[in-house]
Design a protein around this motif. Structure first.
Motif, short mmCIF file in Angstrom:
data_model
loop_
_atom_site.label_atom_id
_atom_site.label_comp_id
_atom_site.label_asym_id
_atom_site.label_seq_id
_atom_site.Cartn_x
_atom_site.Cartn_y
_atom_site.Cartn_z
N LEU A 1 113.31 23.86 37.09
CA LEU A 1 114.52 24.56 37.52
C LEU A 1 115.61 24.45 36.47
CD1 LEU A 1 115.90 26.11 39.86
CD2 LEU A 1 116.80 23.91 40.63
N LEU A 2 115.74 23.27 35.86
CA LEU A 2 116.72 23.10 34.79
C LEU A 2 116.42 24.03 33.62
CD1 LEU A 2 119.13 21.61 33.56
CD2 LEU A 2 117.53 19.85 32.77
N ALA A 3 115.15 24.11 33.23
CA ALA A 3 114.77 25.00 32.14
C ALA A 3 115.05 26.46 32.50
CB ALA A 3 113.29 24.82 31.81
N GLY A 4 114.74 26.84 33.74
CA GLY A 4 115.02 28.20 34.18
C GLY A 4 116.51 28.50 34.14
N GLY A 5 117.32 27.52 34.56
CA GLY A 5 118.77 27.72 34.54
C GLY A 5 119.32 27.86 33.13
N LEU A 6 118.80 27.08 32.19
CA LEU A 6 119.26 27.17 30.81
C LEU A 6 118.86 28.51 30.18
CD1 LEU A 6 118.47 23.54 29.59
CD2 LEU A 6 120.72 24.52 30.08
N VAL B 1 124.21 33.68 41.27
CA VAL B 1 123.09 32.78 41.59
C VAL B 1 122.95 31.70 40.51
CG1 VAL B 1 120.58 32.64 41.84
CG2 VAL B 1 121.86 34.45 43.00
N TRP B 2 123.19 32.08 39.25
CA TRP B 2 123.13 31.04 38.21
C TRP B 2 124.18 29.96 38.47
CZ3 TRP B 2 126.71 29.17 34.73
CH2 TRP B 2 126.21 28.24 33.81
N LEU B 3 125.36 30.33 38.92
CA LEU B 3 126.39 29.34 39.25
C LEU B 3 125.92 28.44 40.38
CD1 LEU B 3 129.57 31.59 39.04
CD2 LEU B 3 129.04 29.64 37.56
N MET B 4 125.21 28.99 41.36
CA MET B 4 124.67 28.17 42.44
C MET B 4 123.63 27.19 41.90
SD MET B 4 124.32 31.17 45.32
CE MET B 4 123.42 30.15 46.48
N VAL B 5 122.81 27.64 40.97
CA VAL B 5 121.82 26.74 40.34
C VAL B 5 122.54 25.62 39.59
CG1 VAL B 5 120.00 26.60 38.58
CG2 VAL B 5 120.04 28.52 40.18
N ALA B 6 123.62 25.96 38.89
CA ALA B 6 124.38 24.95 38.15
C ALA B 6 125.01 23.93 39.11
CB ALA B 6 125.46 25.62 37.30
N VAL B 7 125.54 24.41 40.22
CA VAL B 7 126.11 23.49 41.22
C VAL B 7 125.03 22.57 41.77
CG1 VAL B 7 127.09 23.38 43.55
CG2 VAL B 7 128.05 24.96 41.87
N HIS B 8 123.86 23.12 42.04
CA HIS B 8 122.75 22.31 42.55
C HIS B 8 122.32 21.26 41.53
CE1 HIS B 8 118.93 21.20 44.37
NE2 HIS B 8 118.36 21.45 43.21
N ALA B 9 122.31 21.63 40.25
CA ALA B 9 121.91 20.67 39.21
C ALA B 9 122.81 19.44 39.23
CB ALA B 9 121.94 21.34 37.85
N ALA C 1 121.05 31.14 31.63
CA ALA C 1 122.38 31.12 31.02
C ALA C 1 122.38 31.83 29.68
CB ALA C 1 122.86 29.68 30.86
N ALA C 2 121.36 31.58 28.86
CA ALA C 2 121.26 32.25 27.57
C ALA C 2 121.13 33.76 27.74
CB ALA C 2 120.06 31.70 26.79
N LEU C 3 120.38 34.16 28.77
CA LEU C 3 120.22 35.58 29.05
C LEU C 3 121.55 36.22 29.45
CD1 LEU C 3 118.16 37.89 29.39
CD2 LEU C 3 117.88 37.14 31.76
N LEU C 4 122.32 35.52 30.26
CA LEU C 4 123.63 36.03 30.68
C LEU C 4 124.55 36.22 29.47
CD1 LEU C 4 124.21 33.82 33.84
CD2 LEU C 4 123.80 36.29 33.82
N VAL C 5 124.52 35.27 28.56
CA VAL C 5 125.38 35.35 27.36
C VAL C 5 124.95 36.52 26.49
CG1 VAL C 5 126.03 34.19 25.22
CG2 VAL C 5 125.99 32.91 27.38
N LEU C 6 123.65 36.68 26.30
CA LEU C 6 123.15 37.73 25.41
C LEU C 6 123.34 39.13 25.99
CD1 LEU C 6 119.77 36.32 24.04
CD2 LEU C 6 121.77 36.96 22.70
N ASP C 7 122.94 39.29 27.24
CA ASP C 7 122.90 40.64 27.79
C ASP C 7 124.18 41.03 28.50
OD1 ASP C 7 121.35 43.08 28.42
OD2 ASP C 7 121.68 42.41 30.46
N ILE C 8 124.63 40.20 29.47
CA ILE C 8 125.81 40.55 30.24
C ILE C 8 127.07 40.32 29.43
CG2 ILE C 8 127.12 40.04 32.33
CD1 ILE C 8 124.46 39.31 33.65
N GLY C 9 127.16 39.16 28.77
CA GLY C 9 128.34 38.86 27.97
C GLY C 9 128.42 39.67 26.68
N GLY C 10 127.28 40.19 26.22
CA GLY C 10 127.29 41.06 25.05
C GLY C 10 127.31 40.32 23.73
N TRP C 11 126.87 39.06 23.69
CA TRP C 11 126.83 38.32 22.43
C TRP C 11 125.90 39.04 21.45
CZ3 TRP C 11 129.50 34.10 20.77
CH2 TRP C 11 129.06 33.49 19.60
#
Length: 268
Positions: free
Chosen positions: A40-45, A77-85, A48-58
């Motif tokens: 789950l930690l690997a999936g969350g990381l 949902v990623w924020l929920m995963v981070a809270v759970h971590a 996060a990289a996907l969000l930065v690349l695609d949604i954030g436009g890096w």
């Protein structure tokens, strides 16, 4: 065309590997099995990289963020995963881990299928307003997840005369306090988002997003006031939480889903 394809193969590879990691994390809830938690930690990381690349436009030449119901749900949902971590370091919640892993895989695929569109930010404060709004989604989502466990535990107590402990051995009062800590945090963040949007908007409009957001804010305010002044607890309190969260989802995700998927056109 999906949003991932506009940046080449890297986002698509990240998405597929993130989905695979989430699938591994959802495979078992046995506390003796050690590999689902790091999966789950690997999936969350990777998520996060996907969000930065695609949604954030890096690395994207086109300025702005990718907005739409798919990207917003993905980030929430990623924020929920981070809270759970963070939470799982103190309280092991394998059943929650499975739910979040399934949700994580689903929203990664959803953001790929419905990527929204790139929009420039109209104000220097717009990114902060957007992040605060999505953060409130994540916090209320975490509250709803805990509230469902609270309701399930109370049903078990009524049917089986079980001791005052949650489905994972957590005392009910502790689970209830944790649930409404998320509600309180989400309410503060939502209030900041609405206030920032009101103060910085060049032209304030009473549109569907504003109406549903204000209705959701009012429901959460009534919930917290009812708990403070009238001692609302149990299913009465969680019903208010579910209604407020549904209204908040309708404010942005629901309206964009209707426009992007049902009507097939963009929305401002």
């Amino acid at each position: 065309m999906s949003g991932f394809s506009t940046l080449g193969t890297a986002p698509l590879v990240l998405a597929l590997v993130a989905v695979l990691a989430y699938a591994v994390a959802a495979a078992s809830v046995d506390e003796r099995v050690r590999w689902p938690a790091p999966a789950l930690l690997a999936g969350g990381l990777l998520h996060a990289a996907l969000l930065v690349l695609d949604i954030g436009g890096w690395g994207r030449a086109e300025p702005g963020a990718r907005l739409g119901f798919g990207p917003v749900l993905s980030l929430a949902v990623w924020l929920m995963v981070a809270v759970h971590a963070i939470e799982s370091r103190f309280v092991p919640l394998p059943a929650v881990r499975r739910v979040l892993a399934i949700a994580g895989a689903a929203v990664v695929l959803l953001a790929w299928a419905f990527p929204g569109e790139v929009r420039p930010m109209a104000s220097p404060w717009a990114p902060l307003h957007w992040v605060l709004g999505v953060a409130s989604y994540g916090l209320f989502g975490a509250a709803v997840l805990h509230a469902t466990m609270l309701d399930a535990a109370e049903r078990q107590m009524r049917l089986r005369a079980a001791p005052a402990a949650g489905p994972l051995g957590m005392p009910l009062l502790r689970l209830e306090r944790l649930t409404f800590r998320f509600v309180e945090a989400g309410f503060v963040v939502l209030t900041l988002a609405l206030a920032l949007g009101f103060v910085t908007a060049a032209r304030w409009r009473l549109d569907h997003k504003t109406v549903f957001s204000l209705l959701g804010w009012g429901v959460f305010a009534a919930l917290l006031g009812g708990r403070l002044l009238r001692g609302w607890r149990g299913r009465r309190a969680t019903r208010w939480l579910y209604v407020g969260t549904a209204l908040l989802l309708l404010a942005y995700v629901g309206s964009r889903f209707v426009f992007e998927v049902v009507l097939g056109r963009s929305v401002s």
